[in-house]
Scaffold this motif. Structure first.
Motif, PDB file in Angstrom:
ATOM      1  N   ASP A  18       3.255   4.713  -2.933  1.00  0.00           N
ATOM      2  CA  ASP A  18       2.243   5.042  -3.206  1.00  0.00           C
ATOM      3  C   ASP A  18       1.074   4.247  -3.085  1.00  0.00           C
ATOM      4  O   ASP A  18       0.056   4.709  -1.941  1.00  0.00           O
ATOM      5  N   GLN A  19       2.124   2.859  -2.782  1.00  0.00           N
ATOM      6  CA  GLN A  19       0.536   2.261  -2.504  1.00  0.00           C
ATOM      7  C   GLN A  19       0.576   1.465  -1.278  1.00  0.00           C
ATOM      8  O   GLN A  19      -0.490   0.519  -0.593  1.00  0.00           O
ATOM      9  N   ASP A  20       1.400   1.894  -0.413  1.00  0.00           N
ATOM     10  CA  ASP A  20       1.522   1.924   1.260  1.00  0.00           C
ATOM     11  C   ASP A  20       0.772   3.136   1.400  1.00  0.00           C
ATOM     12  O   ASP A  20      -0.321   2.808   3.028  1.00  0.00           O
ATOM     13  N   ARG A  21       0.405   3.775   1.348  1.00  0.00           N
ATOM     14  CA  ARG A  21      -0.059   5.146   1.833  1.00  0.00           C
ATOM     15  C   ARG A  21      -1.638   5.055   2.085  1.00  0.00           C
ATOM     16  O   ARG A  21      -1.755   4.907   3.766  1.00  0.00           O
ATOM     17  N   LEU A  74      -1.581  -3.238  -5.847  1.00  0.00           N
ATOM     18  CA  LEU A  74       0.156  -3.480  -5.959  1.00  0.00           C
ATOM     19  C   LEU A  74       0.339  -3.033  -7.629  1.00  0.00           C
ATOM     20  O   LEU A  74      -0.431  -2.524  -7.809  1.00  0.00           O
ATOM     21  N   LYS A  75       1.615  -3.668  -8.343  1.00  0.00           N
ATOM     22  CA  LYS A  75       1.472  -3.993  -9.791  1.00  0.00           C
ATOM     23  C   LYS A  75       0.580  -4.533  -9.509  1.00  0.00           C
ATOM     24  O   LYS A  75       0.153  -5.591  -9.069  1.00  0.00           O
ATOM     25  N   PRO A  76      -0.029  -5.410 -11.612  1.00  0.00           N
ATOM     26  CA  PRO A  76      -1.191  -5.652 -11.486  1.00  0.00           C
ATOM     27  C   PRO A  76      -1.310  -7.639 -11.312  1.00  0.00           C
ATOM     28  O   PRO A  76      -0.098  -7.642 -11.179  1.00  0.00           O
ATOM     29  N   ARG A  80      12.202   1.549   4.630  1.00  0.00           N
ATOM     30  CA  ARG A  80      12.986   1.636   3.698  1.00  0.00           C
ATOM     31  C   ARG A  80      13.432   0.862   2.838  1.00  0.00           C
ATOM     32  O   ARG A  80      14.787   0.189   3.277  1.00  0.00           O
ATOM     33  N   ARG A  81      12.926   1.133   1.613  1.00  0.00           N
ATOM     34  CA  ARG A  81      13.389  -0.327   0.753  1.00  0.00           C
ATOM     35  C   ARG A  81      15.218  -0.154   0.108  1.00  0.00           C
ATOM     36  O   ARG A  81      15.138   0.813  -0.328  1.00  0.00           O
ATOM     37  N   SER A  82      15.395  -0.688   0.098  1.00  0.00           N
ATOM     38  CA  SER A  82      17.203  -0.368  -0.416  1.00  0.00           C
ATOM     39  C   SER A  82      16.915  -1.570  -1.839  1.00  0.00           C
ATOM     40  O   SER A  82      17.914  -1.512  -2.872  1.00  0.00           O
ATOM     41  N   TRP A 138       9.568   3.852   1.722  1.00  0.00           N
ATOM     42  CA  TRP A 138       9.212   3.266   2.744  1.00  0.00           C
ATOM     43  C   TRP A 138       8.175   2.673   2.908  1.00  0.00           C
ATOM     44  O   TRP A 138       6.965   3.039   2.041  1.00  0.00           O
ATOM     45  N   GLU A 139       7.865   1.428   3.968  1.00  0.00           N
ATOM     46  CA  GLU A 139       6.478   0.937   3.389  1.00  0.00           C
ATOM     47  C   GLU A 139       6.479   0.043   4.570  1.00  0.00           C
ATOM     48  O   GLU A 139       7.437   0.163   5.820  1.00  0.00           O
ATOM     49  N   LEU A 140       5.733  -0.424   4.687  1.00  0.00           N
ATOM     50  CA  LEU A 140       5.283  -1.697   6.102  1.00  0.00           C
ATOM     51  C   LEU A 140       5.814  -2.556   6.057  1.00  0.00           C
ATOM     52  O   LEU A 140       5.568  -3.282   4.056  1.00  0.00           O
ATOM     53  N   PRO A 141       6.940  -3.642   6.515  1.00  0.00           N
ATOM     54  CA  PRO A 141       7.855  -4.663   5.720  1.00  0.00           C
ATOM     55  C   PRO A 141       6.810  -5.943   6.059  1.00  0.00           C
ATOM     56  O   PRO A 141       6.246  -5.854   6.496  1.00  0.00           O
ATOM     57  N   GLY A 142       7.349  -6.882   4.691  1.00  0.00           N
ATOM     58  CA  GLY A 142       7.213  -7.897   4.505  1.00  0.00           C
ATOM     59  C   GLY A 142       6.996  -8.876   3.311  1.00  0.00           C
ATOM     60  O   GLY A 142       7.871  -8.256   2.721  1.00  0.00           O
ATOM     61  N   GLY A 143       5.849  -9.526   2.538  1.00  0.00           N
ATOM     62  CA  GLY A 143       6.555  -9.784   1.599  1.00  0.00           C
ATOM     63  C   GLY A 143       4.963 -10.166   1.027  1.00  0.00           C
ATOM     64  O   GLY A 143       4.232 -11.524   1.415  1.00  0.00           O
ATOM     65  N   LYS A 144       5.978 -11.596  -0.563  1.00  0.00           N
ATOM     66  CA  LYS A 144       4.605 -12.334  -0.767  1.00  0.00           C
ATOM     67  C   LYS A 144       4.426 -13.859   0.120  1.00  0.00           C
ATOM     68  O   LYS A 144       5.385 -14.100   0.948  1.00  0.00           O
TER      69      LYS A 144
HETATM   70  N1  9L3 Z   1       5.418  -3.984  -1.747  1.00  0.00           N
HETATM   71  C1  9L3 Z   1       4.436  -2.916  -1.222  1.00  0.00           C
HETATM   72  N2  9L3 Z   1       4.503  -2.237  -0.375  1.00  0.00           N
HETATM   73  C2  9L3 Z   1       4.681  -3.619   0.844  1.00  0.00           C
HETATM   74  C3  9L3 Z   1       4.914  -4.502   0.948  1.00  0.00           C
HETATM   75  C4  9L3 Z   1       5.585  -5.591   1.580  1.00  0.00           C
HETATM   76  C5  9L3 Z   1       5.555  -4.837  -0.470  1.00  0.00           C
HETATM   77  N3  9L3 Z   1       4.187  -3.218   2.392  1.00  0.00           N
HETATM   78  C6  9L3 Z   1       5.838  -4.498  -3.091  1.00  0.00           C
HETATM   79  C7  9L3 Z   1       7.126  -4.419  -3.239  1.00  0.00           C
HETATM   80  C8  9L3 Z   1       6.666  -5.559  -4.121  1.00  0.00           C
HETATM   81  C9  9L3 Z   1       6.205  -6.407  -3.687  1.00  0.00           C
HETATM   82  O1  9L3 Z   1       4.948  -6.138  -2.851  1.00  0.00           O
HETATM   83  O2  9L3 Z   1       6.439  -5.164  -5.658  1.00  0.00           O
HETATM   84  C10 9L3 Z   1       6.556  -7.778  -3.064  1.00  0.00           C
HETATM   85  O3  9L3 Z   1       7.020  -6.756  -2.207  1.00  0.00           O
HETATM   86  P1  9L3 Z   1       8.497  -8.349  -1.440  1.00  0.00           P
HETATM   87  O4  9L3 Z   1       8.403  -9.443  -1.548  1.00  0.00           O
HETATM   88  O5  9L3 Z   1       9.708  -7.971  -2.726  1.00  0.00           O
HETATM   89  O6  9L3 Z   1       8.876  -7.167  -0.199  1.00  0.00           O
END
Ligand code: 9L3
Ligand code: MG
Length: 144
Positions: A128-131, A86-88, A34-36, A45-51
């Motif tokens: 929504d983007q993770d569904r 995700l976002k543009p 769950r994102r904070s 809620w999301e699958l954890p990760g990042g850029k």
């Molecule tokens: N994001 C969406 N779904 C995810 C993850 C890991 C990330 N499963 C989106 C949220 C932010 C962007 O991607 O807009 C960058 O993610 P982060 O680096 O803040 O985790």
């Protein structure tokens, strides 16, 4: 906003920022986080990760992100087929990952974690983007 984000936000072809996320499985369950932050995504809620950082492979980025966010060592497995906007200028790609050591804890950007069996996947409010990614990841879970 960084140059990279501004550039990527322009319509048309151009660099996209790849966001990698992990589908971590343990005992027939999938890890949900769950994102904070940021405020507009907090509580979802999301699958954890990042850029991806410059010079990193997606797998390297995934291992680093899961270490930073959850305090665990993982081994990336297969790419889950698909790519989700995700976002543009940002796209989400997902890899399966296996826990090598540690117990996931919400160290950074999350305030709660849950291991969900297949029948529990709808019990959290996914971004929504993770569904669609979660639906694909669910195919690897045993029936429950
Ligand atoms: N994001 C969406 N779904 C995810 C993850 C890991 C990330 N499963 C989106 C949220 C932010 C962007 O991607 O807009 C960058 O993610 P982060 O680096 O803040 O985790
Ligand atoms: Mg993240």
């Amino acid at each position: 906003m960084t140059d990279r984000t501004t550039r990527s936000a322009r319509p048309g072809p151009g660099p996209v920022v790849v966001v990698v996320a992990g589908a971590l499985y343990d005992q027939g369950r999938l890890l949900a986080a769950r994102r904070s932050a940021p405020a507009e995504l907090a509580g979802r809620w999301e699958l954890p990760g990042g850029k991806l950082e410059p010079g990193e492979s997606p797998e390297e980025a995934l291992v680093r992100e899961l270490r930073e966010e959850l305090g665990v060592e993982t081994e990336p497995g297969e790419r889950i087929p698909g790519e989700w906007p995700l976002k543009p200028g940002y796209v989400l790609r997902v890899w399966t990952a296996r826990l090598l050591s540690g117990e996931p804890r919400p160290l950074e950007d999350h305030d709660q974690l849950r291991w969900l069996a297949r029948h529990e996947l709808d019990s959290v409010d996914w971004l929504d983007q993770d569904r669609p990614a979660v639906a694909e990841a669910a195919r690897l879970l045993p029936a429950s």
